[in-house]
Enzyme design. Structure first.
Site, PDB file in Angstrom:
ATOM      1  N   THR A 198       0.870  -1.170   0.000  1.00  0.00           N
ATOM      2  CA  THR A 198       0.000   0.000   0.000  1.00  0.00           C
ATOM      3  C   THR A 198       0.901   1.211   0.000  1.00  0.00           C
ATOM      4  O   THR A 198       1.972   1.177   0.593  1.00  0.00           O
ATOM      5  CB  THR A 198      -0.864  -0.006   1.279  1.00  0.00           C
ATOM      6  N   ARG A 206     -14.651  -6.067  -1.248  1.00  0.00           N
ATOM      7  CA  ARG A 206     -13.836  -6.132  -0.024  1.00  0.00           C
ATOM      8  C   ARG A 206     -13.133  -4.777   0.168  1.00  0.00           C
ATOM      9  O   ARG A 206     -12.519  -4.247  -0.751  1.00  0.00           O
ATOM     10  CB  ARG A 206     -12.804  -7.256  -0.140  1.00  0.00           C
ATOM     11  N   VAL A 207     -13.250  -4.250   1.354  1.00  0.00           N
ATOM     12  CA  VAL A 207     -12.590  -2.981   1.667  1.00  0.00           C
ATOM     13  C   VAL A 207     -11.521  -3.261   2.716  1.00  0.00           C
ATOM     14  O   VAL A 207     -11.786  -3.914   3.728  1.00  0.00           O
ATOM     15  CB  VAL A 207     -13.619  -1.958   2.195  1.00  0.00           C
ATOM     16  N   GLY A 208     -10.312  -2.781   2.463  1.00  0.00           N
ATOM     17  CA  GLY A 208      -9.222  -2.998   3.413  1.00  0.00           C
ATOM     18  C   GLY A 208      -9.146  -1.877   4.436  1.00  0.00           C
ATOM     19  O   GLY A 208     -10.114  -1.141   4.667  1.00  0.00           O
ATOM     20  N   ASP A 209      -7.984  -1.732   5.050  1.00  0.00           N
ATOM     21  CA  ASP A 209      -7.808  -0.723   6.100  1.00  0.00           C
ATOM     22  C   ASP A 209      -7.471   0.666   5.551  1.00  0.00           C
ATOM     23  O   ASP A 209      -7.637   1.666   6.250  1.00  0.00           O
ATOM     24  CB  ASP A 209      -6.692  -1.159   7.056  1.00  0.00           C
TER      25      ASP A 209
HETATM   26  N1  ASP Z   1      -3.425  -2.851   3.580  1.00  0.00           N
HETATM   27  C1  ASP Z   1      -3.949  -3.165   2.288  1.00  0.00           C
HETATM   28  C2  ASP Z   1      -5.289  -3.791   2.422  1.00  0.00           C
HETATM   29  O1  ASP Z   1      -5.509  -4.587   3.286  1.00  0.00           O
HETATM   30  C3  ASP Z   1      -3.130  -4.064   1.439  1.00  0.00           C
HETATM   31  C4  ASP Z   1      -1.656  -4.070   1.633  1.00  0.00           C
HETATM   32  O2  ASP Z   1      -1.056  -3.164   2.165  1.00  0.00           O
HETATM   33  O3  ASP Z   1      -1.049  -5.021   1.233  1.00  0.00           O
HETATM   34  O4  ASP Z   1      -6.121  -3.518   1.609  1.00  0.00           O
END
Ligand code: ASP
Length: 329
Positions: A183, A211-214
């Site tokens: 990210t 899907r929503v991440g952080d």
């Molecule tokens: N943090 C991001 C997510 O979960 C993905 C990542 O950093 O690899 O969407």
């Protein structure tokens, strides 16, 4: 002496992109403008397969982007989740902050807003990322079933939907393959002491649609408060959402912890949750988190749940970005 300004970013960002942000800071630009500029440049980079154009798609071959922007002076924030078809989710996120009494827009609503403000459209599925998706379907034994010999279907998603009924099964199968994911995190403190953070990503490759991440979740993947500092995360968003890691790191500094103590504390918090996640077969490929932290003075640190993860820092005292390894427990 404390540097006049500090720029903290993940190691995967190209040096020339960070150096261009440093030039802006040298010329007096605000933390907010520099954070947005760097994020936009990473979103444009076709070789970065986890952010913006060229990002790996979801299981159905669609690139869905998450981004957030936080202004540490005002505590205002804007974010978009699962945004499709626009070039710069970070700028759309910043406009959500400026133009609406909301923080987070998702999916069709986020796209509607982007359209209304005249944001630049873009099909973010690059030929390389499309090929990676085909290769993934091949590894899963689904490519032949879906495309029946052809590589150049105009609407791959329609075919996927028509021919794959068990999408849950496909996602669980895809996520057993251990594969890199990143990210874009950038935290900037300008010469006035304003702190701003920007986070943008295509999220975890082959994710379930929607899907929503952080990254767009304020407090999980991104938090900035100029009075206390800022934090941003990379890695498995399902961990940092559950522990509100970015807000927790800043709250610890607010409570009097040093940056170092805050970083170690959040690693200790994540340890058992990561262990549980690794034990669950379906998320075994994505079993780490890296947190970047800046305190209100512009001191920085990186903390990771596994070794070998890096970050970059560029201050007014440096001629170029410095690469550092994140600390582990
Ligand atoms: N943090 C991001 C997510 O979960 C993905 C990542 O950093 O690899 O969407």
């Amino acid at each position: 002496m404390q540097p006049a300004w500090t720029l903290l970013a993940n190691a995967e960002i190209r040096d020339d992109i960070i150096a261009a942000g440093a030039d802006m800071l040298r010329a007096g630009a605000s933390a907010a403008d520099v954070a947005e500029r760097i994020a936009r440049d990473v979103e444009d980079d076709p070789n970065e397969h986890t952010v913006g154009y060229g990002g790996k798609p979801n299981i159905m071959g669609e690139v869905e982007l998450d981004a957030s922007f936080m202004d540490g002076d005002t505590l205002k924030a804007g974010a978009v989740a699962a945004l499709k078809g626009f070039a710069h989710p970070i700028s759309v996120a910043r406009e959500v902050m400026k133009r609406l009494p909301h923080v987070l827009l998702a999916g069709a609503g986020a796209a509607r807003f982007a359209e209304e403000i005249g944001a630049e459209r873009r099909d973010n599925l690059s030929p390389e990322a499309r090929q990676m998706w085909f290769d993934q379907l091949e590894r899963m034994g689904l490519r032949e079933q879906i495309f029946q010999g052809s590589n150049s279907m105009p609407d791959a998603k329609t075919l996927f939907q028509a021919r794959v009924k068990d999408v849950i099964g496909a996602v669980n199968q895809a996520l057993t393959v251990k594969e890199g994911h990143d990210t874009m995190n950038v935290i900037v403190r300008d010469a006035k002491g304003s702190v701003c953070s920007a986070v943008t990503t295509s999220g975890i490759a082959w994710k379930y649609p929607g899907r929503v991440g952080d990254s767009p979740v304020i407090g999980a993947g991104n938090y900035a408060d100029s009075r206390h500092g800022a934090a941003a995360c990379m890695g498995l968003g399902e961990i940092t959402i559950r522990l509100a890691i970015a807000a927790r790191a800043v709250s610890l500094m607010r409570a009097g912890f040093s940056l170092q103590e805050a970083g170690i504390d959040v690693l200790n918090d994540m340890q058992p949750v990561i262990g549980q996640s690794i034990a669950e077969h379906h998320m075994a490929r994505a079993d780490w988190v890296r947190v970047l932290i800046m305190d209100r003075h512009g001191n920085v640190g990186g903390f990771a749940t596994r070794a070998g993860l890096h970050y970059k820092v560029h201050t007014s005292e440096d001629a170029q970005p410095q690469l550092r390894e994140a600390e582990t427990l």
